[in-house]
Enzyme design. Structure first.
Site, PDB file in Angstrom:
ATOM      1  N   VAL A  23       0.840  -1.200   0.000  1.00 26.42           N
ATOM      2  CA  VAL A  23       0.000   0.000   0.000  1.00 26.42           C
ATOM      3  C   VAL A  23       0.872   1.246   0.000  1.00 26.42           C
ATOM      4  O   VAL A  23       0.631   2.199  -0.749  1.00 26.42           O
ATOM      5  CB  VAL A  23      -0.948   0.002   1.214  1.00 26.42           C
ATOM      6  CG1 VAL A  23      -1.735   1.306   1.271  1.00 26.42           C
ATOM      7  CG2 VAL A  23      -1.905  -1.179   1.139  1.00 26.42           C
ATOM      8  N   GLU A  44      10.206  -2.298   8.778  1.00 24.15           N
ATOM      9  CA  GLU A  44      10.495  -3.198   7.661  1.00 24.15           C
ATOM     10  C   GLU A  44       9.946  -2.585   6.386  1.00 24.15           C
ATOM     11  O   GLU A  44       8.782  -2.162   6.346  1.00 24.15           O
ATOM     12  CB  GLU A  44       9.873  -4.576   7.901  1.00 24.15           C
ATOM     13  CG  GLU A  44      10.433  -5.316   9.110  1.00 24.15           C
ATOM     14  CD  GLU A  44       9.807  -6.680   9.279  1.00 24.15           C
ATOM     15  OE1 GLU A  44       9.033  -7.095   8.374  1.00 24.15           O
ATOM     16  OE2 GLU A  44      10.082  -7.338  10.300  1.00 24.15           O
ATOM     17  N   ASP A 247     -33.838  32.563 -14.426  1.00 18.47           N
ATOM     18  CA  ASP A 247     -35.089  32.878 -13.733  1.00 18.47           C
ATOM     19  C   ASP A 247     -35.358  31.917 -12.579  1.00 18.47           C
ATOM     20  O   ASP A 247     -34.572  31.012 -12.300  1.00 18.47           O
ATOM     21  CB  ASP A 247     -36.269  32.931 -14.717  1.00 18.47           C
ATOM     22  CG  ASP A 247     -36.564  31.590 -15.375  1.00 18.47           C
ATOM     23  OD1 ASP A 247     -36.333  30.548 -14.734  1.00 18.47           O
ATOM     24  OD2 ASP A 247     -37.047  31.587 -16.528  1.00 18.47           O
ATOM     25  N   LYS A 269     -38.950  35.587 -11.648  1.00 21.29           N
ATOM     26  CA  LYS A 269     -40.298  36.150 -11.599  1.00 21.29           C
ATOM     27  C   LYS A 269     -41.233  35.143 -10.951  1.00 21.29           C
ATOM     28  O   LYS A 269     -41.327  33.996 -11.382  1.00 21.29           O
ATOM     29  CB  LYS A 269     -40.798  36.487 -13.014  1.00 21.29           C
ATOM     30  CG  LYS A 269     -40.017  37.620 -13.678  1.00 21.29           C
ATOM     31  CD  LYS A 269     -40.535  37.917 -15.066  1.00 21.29           C
ATOM     32  CE  LYS A 269     -40.185  36.801 -16.027  1.00 21.29           C
ATOM     33  NZ  LYS A 269     -40.597  37.107 -17.406  1.00 21.29           N
ATOM     34  N   ILE A 305     -42.616  28.307 -24.887  1.00 19.64           N
ATOM     35  CA  ILE A 305     -43.905  27.870 -24.358  1.00 19.64           C
ATOM     36  C   ILE A 305     -44.116  28.547 -23.008  1.00 19.64           C
ATOM     37  O   ILE A 305     -43.574  28.129 -21.980  1.00 19.64           O
ATOM     38  CB  ILE A 305     -43.964  26.336 -24.221  1.00 19.64           C
ATOM     39  CG1 ILE A 305     -43.788  25.673 -25.595  1.00 19.64           C
ATOM     40  CG2 ILE A 305     -45.296  25.905 -23.597  1.00 19.64           C
ATOM     41  CD1 ILE A 305     -43.874  24.169 -25.589  1.00 19.64           C
ATOM     42  N   MET A 382     -48.936  27.116 -14.391  1.00 19.94           N
ATOM     43  CA  MET A 382     -49.081  28.198 -13.402  1.00 19.94           C
ATOM     44  C   MET A 382     -50.525  28.394 -12.957  1.00 19.94           C
ATOM     45  O   MET A 382     -51.017  29.509 -12.861  1.00 19.94           O
ATOM     46  CB  MET A 382     -48.521  29.510 -13.974  1.00 19.94           C
ATOM     47  CG  MET A 382     -47.071  29.415 -14.398  1.00 19.94           C
ATOM     48  SD  MET A 382     -46.487  30.795 -15.421  1.00 19.94           S
ATOM     49  CE  MET A 382     -47.292  30.444 -16.984  1.00 19.94           C
TER      50      MET A 382
END
Length: 459
Positions: A23, A44, A247, A269, A305, A382
């Site tokens: 490691v 070691e 927005d 908004k 849209i 909405m």
């Protein structure tokens, strides 16, 4: 973020590795790649690790650990199988304010090693914050396959000319636009093919003929909220914009995908509360573009849209400003799909109609008789505040009282909520649910399919 992603310059800097096994050897290999001066300390130590460190001019200490070995170290790695020793190294480093990594112990790490894609000088680091190293490695493998080794050559070549380009193009946005063009064009291809003389000549000519970047506006549909629904073009323009004008309906995960050094301007908004009036937004886009900036106008859903995108590009066209429009997934498509409600279905609806649920001056302003059709899906944007009045008007104009209705709040997002019912009583159910805007209302027999199909659409 649990960790701040940074790159440390440790070339010729002292770094200590406590541990002498496999490691430790893996960590030493990474440190030596970054040209660190490595000391390995353990009673070691593997012979091949000794050879590796000494060949690089490092130091081997075959002895027990003591805190005085931390003196002057830039960073420390503990790579032993002794938990008490690892804890001691961590405690000592904390007292000495030295960054420390204890292998396989995230709680004892002030820094962690990411999975690395090395295209030096381009280096890409991927981290799971220590939670899933295997996942980070899988991501690295996927990216390795799509990032050519020649990227490193390109970065090194650009570095040779960086100061000269900076001298000739001192304006940062203009210089950024120059590099973005060249790094995606013939200059990059010449470097990839090893034609360095031709690449240098091309760059000199491009620099001599480069003109100040003209301002432009990108009208980008951000969709209903889930960042996975963005188009490739939307993401590309979001990443290259100098300014992002966004927005209220744009979700934070989508904003996080914009270029990090872009100026972010909120013009949100809400009903009866406009942070910036639409006319001022139009003028803002024109002004920013006239200053030579690339402006991303980021809008929830689709710009055309109920997004007032048409008004904005009218103003841009009148001012002679170049613009692009990138469609987004409109809320009707996104919310219905994630709620498991098809907008059309052979057995229930052969048409779909989109209308806005805003009420003008507190009174309905919709062609109610046209909206009542037995085999049509009606989608209201909405419409939360005026839902009771909308329901009353539809029933008064012939809609049957038991017509199924679904109201989707925060559609496509993790906090999505769905309330279903009948048109005669939906307003009361919605009020009792405490559901919040933004919402989308779907009216029609297709809502009957929601119980059956919702689990396909829910994330």
């Amino acid at each position: 973020m649990d960790y701040l992603p940074i790159f440390l310059k440790i070339s010729q800097q002292p770094c200590l590795v406590v541990g002498g096994g496999q490691v430790a050897k893996r960590k030493v290999t990474l440190l030596l790649k970054a040209h660190a001066k490595v000391t390995v300390l353990a009673p070691e130590i593997l012979s091949e690790l000794k050879t590796q460190v000494l060949a690089a001019g490092g130091q081997i200490l075959e002895c027990a650990y003591h805190a005085h070995y931390l003196a002057q170290q830039r960073l420390v790695i503990a790579a032993t199988d002794d938990e008490s020793l690892n804890q001691q190294v961590f405690n000592d480093c904390e007292l000495a304010n030295i960054p420390v990594n204890v292998v396989d112990a995230p709680a004892l790490c002030r820094f962690i090693f990411p999975s690395i894609i090395d295209r030096s000088p381009v280096v890409i680091a991927i981290s799971s914050s220590g939670q899933s190293p295997v996942l980070a490695r899988l991501l690295r493998t996927r990216l390795e396959s799509i990032i050519p080794a020649a990227y490193g050559q390109l970065a090194a070549f650009v570095g040779k000319f960086r100061l000269e380009v900076q001298r000739q193009l001192p304006d940062t946005p203009n210089r950024r636009a120059f590099w973005e063009k060249e790094l995606q064009g013939r200059f990059a291809e010449l470097v990839y093919n090893g034609r360095y003389d031709a690449a240098e000549q091309h760059l000199a000519q491009a620099l001599a003929t480069h003109q100040q970047h003209a301002g432009e506006v990108y009208l980008v549909g951000a969709g209903p909220g889930d960042p996975d629904l963005l188009t490739f073009k939307a993401l590309r323009l979001m990443q290259q914009a100098d300014v992002v004008v966004y927005d209220r309906l744009v979700s934070q995960p989508i904003l996080d995908l914009c270029r990090r050094d872009a100026d972010m301007i909120y013009v949100g908004k809400a009903r009866a509360s406009h942070a910036v009036p639409q006319e001022d937004i139009n003028q803002l886009l024109v002004r920013l573009a006239q200053e030579g900036k690339r402006v991303c106008r980021l809008k929830g859903g689709d710009p055309f849209i109920f997004g007032r995108g048409g008004e904005e590009i009218e103003e841009l066209a009148a001012a002679g400003i170049a613009f692009q429009v990138v469609p987004g997934i409109t809320a009707a498509s996104g919310c219905s799909a994630y709620a498991g409600i098809p907008l059309t279905h052979r057995d229930y609806a052969q048409s779909v109609r989109f209308v806005t649920g805003h009420l003008k001056d507190g009174t309905p302003n919709l062609p109610w008789s046209e909206l009542v059709h037995e085999r049509q899906t009606l989608v209201l944007y909405m419409g939360l505040v005026g839902l009771a009045e909308i329901a009353n008007q539809l029933i008064a104009n012939g809609m049957r009282p038991d017509m199924p209705v679904a109201l989707v709040s925060h559609g496509t997002r993790p906090n999505q909520q769905i309330v279903t019912g009948e048109i005669a009583t939906i307003a009361e159910k919605v009020q009792a649910s405490g559901i919040k805007a933004p919402t989308l209302t779907i009216i029609g027999d297709v809502v009957k399919l929601q119980d059956k199909l919702a689990w396909f659409g829910q994330k």
